[in-house]
Design a protein around this motif. Structure first.
Motif, PDB file in Angstrom:
ATOM      1  N   GLU A  24      38.573  45.032  51.476  1.00  0.00           N
ATOM      2  CA  GLU A  24      38.898  46.453  51.540  1.00  0.00           C
ATOM      3  C   GLU A  24      39.906  46.850  50.476  1.00  0.00           C
ATOM      4  OE1 GLU A  24      40.220  47.230  55.475  1.00  0.00           O
ATOM      5  OE2 GLU A  24      38.258  46.890  56.358  1.00  0.00           O
ATOM      6  N   VAL A  25      40.748  45.937  50.063  1.00  0.00           N
ATOM      7  CA  VAL A  25      41.796  46.248  49.095  1.00  0.00           C
ATOM      8  C   VAL A  25      41.322  45.809  47.716  1.00  0.00           C
ATOM      9  CG1 VAL A  25      44.212  45.908  48.487  1.00  0.00           C
ATOM     10  CG2 VAL A  25      43.520  45.864  50.866  1.00  0.00           C
ATOM     11  N   GLU A  26      40.546  46.651  47.078  1.00  0.00           N
ATOM     12  CA  GLU A  26      40.066  46.315  45.748  1.00  0.00           C
ATOM     13  C   GLU A  26      40.676  47.205  44.675  1.00  0.00           C
ATOM     14  OE1 GLU A  26      36.031  45.525  45.116  1.00  0.00           O
ATOM     15  OE2 GLU A  26      35.777  44.427  46.969  1.00  0.00           O
ATOM     16  N   GLU A  27      41.442  48.199  45.061  1.00  0.00           N
ATOM     17  CA  GLU A  27      42.090  49.054  44.092  1.00  0.00           C
ATOM     18  C   GLU A  27      43.333  48.340  43.586  1.00  0.00           C
ATOM     19  OE1 GLU A  27      42.843  52.896  45.640  1.00  0.00           O
ATOM     20  OE2 GLU A  27      40.883  52.998  46.610  1.00  0.00           O
ATOM     21  N   GLN A  28      43.310  47.966  42.315  1.00  0.00           N
ATOM     22  CA  GLN A  28      44.433  47.250  41.738  1.00  0.00           C
ATOM     23  C   GLN A  28      44.808  47.907  40.421  1.00  0.00           C
ATOM     24  OE1 GLN A  28      43.189  43.222  41.284  1.00  0.00           O
ATOM     25  NE2 GLN A  28      43.205  42.789  43.455  1.00  0.00           N
ATOM     26  N   VAL A  29      46.065  47.770  40.076  1.00  0.00           N
ATOM     27  CA  VAL A  29      46.530  48.257  38.788  1.00  0.00           C
ATOM     28  C   VAL A  29      46.169  47.203  37.755  1.00  0.00           C
ATOM     29  CG1 VAL A  29      48.556  48.918  37.452  1.00  0.00           C
ATOM     30  CG2 VAL A  29      48.403  49.504  39.873  1.00  0.00           C
ATOM     31  N   LYS A  30      45.451  47.608  36.736  1.00  0.00           N
ATOM     32  CA  LYS A  30      45.055  46.660  35.701  1.00  0.00           C
ATOM     33  C   LYS A  30      45.890  46.928  34.462  1.00  0.00           C
ATOM     34  CE  LYS A  30      40.495  45.974  37.483  1.00  0.00           C
ATOM     35  NZ  LYS A  30      39.112  45.710  37.212  1.00  0.00           N
ATOM     36  N   LEU A  31      46.575  45.895  33.998  1.00  0.00           N
ATOM     37  CA  LEU A  31      47.414  46.006  32.819  1.00  0.00           C
ATOM     38  C   LEU A  31      46.892  45.082  31.732  1.00  0.00           C
ATOM     39  CD1 LEU A  31      50.921  45.931  34.508  1.00  0.00           C
ATOM     40  CD2 LEU A  31      49.726  47.916  33.630  1.00  0.00           C
ATOM     41  N   ASN A  32      47.077  45.525  30.515  1.00  0.00           N
ATOM     42  CA  ASN A  32      46.681  44.727  29.371  1.00  0.00           C
ATOM     43  C   ASN A  32      47.603  43.500  29.281  1.00  0.00           C
ATOM     44  OD1 ASN A  32      45.806  43.804  26.916  1.00  0.00           O
ATOM     45  ND2 ASN A  32      46.132  45.734  25.825  1.00  0.00           N
ATOM     46  N   PRO A  33      47.065  42.317  29.051  1.00  0.00           N
ATOM     47  CA  PRO A  33      47.915  41.123  28.948  1.00  0.00           C
ATOM     48  C   PRO A  33      48.950  41.226  27.833  1.00  0.00           C
ATOM     49  CG  PRO A  33      45.619  40.490  29.115  1.00  0.00           C
ATOM     50  CD  PRO A  33      45.656  41.973  28.987  1.00  0.00           C
ATOM     51  N   TYR A  34      48.611  41.917  26.756  1.00  0.00           N
ATOM     52  CA  TYR A  34      49.563  42.078  25.656  1.00  0.00           C
ATOM     53  C   TYR A  34      50.755  42.922  26.093  1.00  0.00           C
ATOM     54  CZ  TYR A  34      45.825  40.189  22.797  1.00  0.00           C
ATOM     55  OH  TYR A  34      44.859  39.379  22.280  1.00  0.00           O
ATOM     56  N   LEU A  35      50.542  43.859  26.998  1.00  0.00           N
ATOM     57  CA  LEU A  35      51.634  44.669  27.524  1.00  0.00           C
ATOM     58  C   LEU A  35      52.600  43.801  28.333  1.00  0.00           C
ATOM     59  CD1 LEU A  35      52.907  47.477  28.011  1.00  0.00           C
ATOM     60  CD2 LEU A  35      51.449  47.638  30.022  1.00  0.00           C
ATOM     61  N   ILE A  36      52.071  42.909  29.132  1.00  0.00           N
ATOM     62  CA  ILE A  36      52.916  42.015  29.935  1.00  0.00           C
ATOM     63  C   ILE A  36      53.746  41.111  29.038  1.00  0.00           C
ATOM     64  CG2 ILE A  36      52.899  40.206  31.703  1.00  0.00           C
ATOM     65  CD1 ILE A  36      51.984  42.926  32.718  1.00  0.00           C
TER      66      ILE A  36
END
Length: 57
Positions: A24-36
């Motif tokens: 049910e919890v599939e909404e995730q924040v996706k960040l670029n690895p280069y940003l991290i």
């Protein structure tokens, strides 16, 4: 040796509802690895600069 067959069925996690909760919890924040990586490097540089320029009391 035992002549019994192993029973395969749903795991323990599905009995307690963990699998369903995860689906049910599939909404995730996706960040670029280069940003991290950039944030980690920037934080390290800021900490080093603060140690150099801010005098100790």
């Amino acid at each position: 040796m035992s002549s019994r067959k192993k029973r395969t069925g749903p795991g323990l996690s599905s009995y307690v509802g963990l699998v369903r909760f995860y689906e049910e919890v599939e909404e995730q924040v996706k960040l670029n690895p280069y940003l991290i990586i950039s944030i980690a490097i920037a934080t390290s540089v800021i900490v080093i600069l603060l140690k150099i320029f801010v005098p100790k009391p």
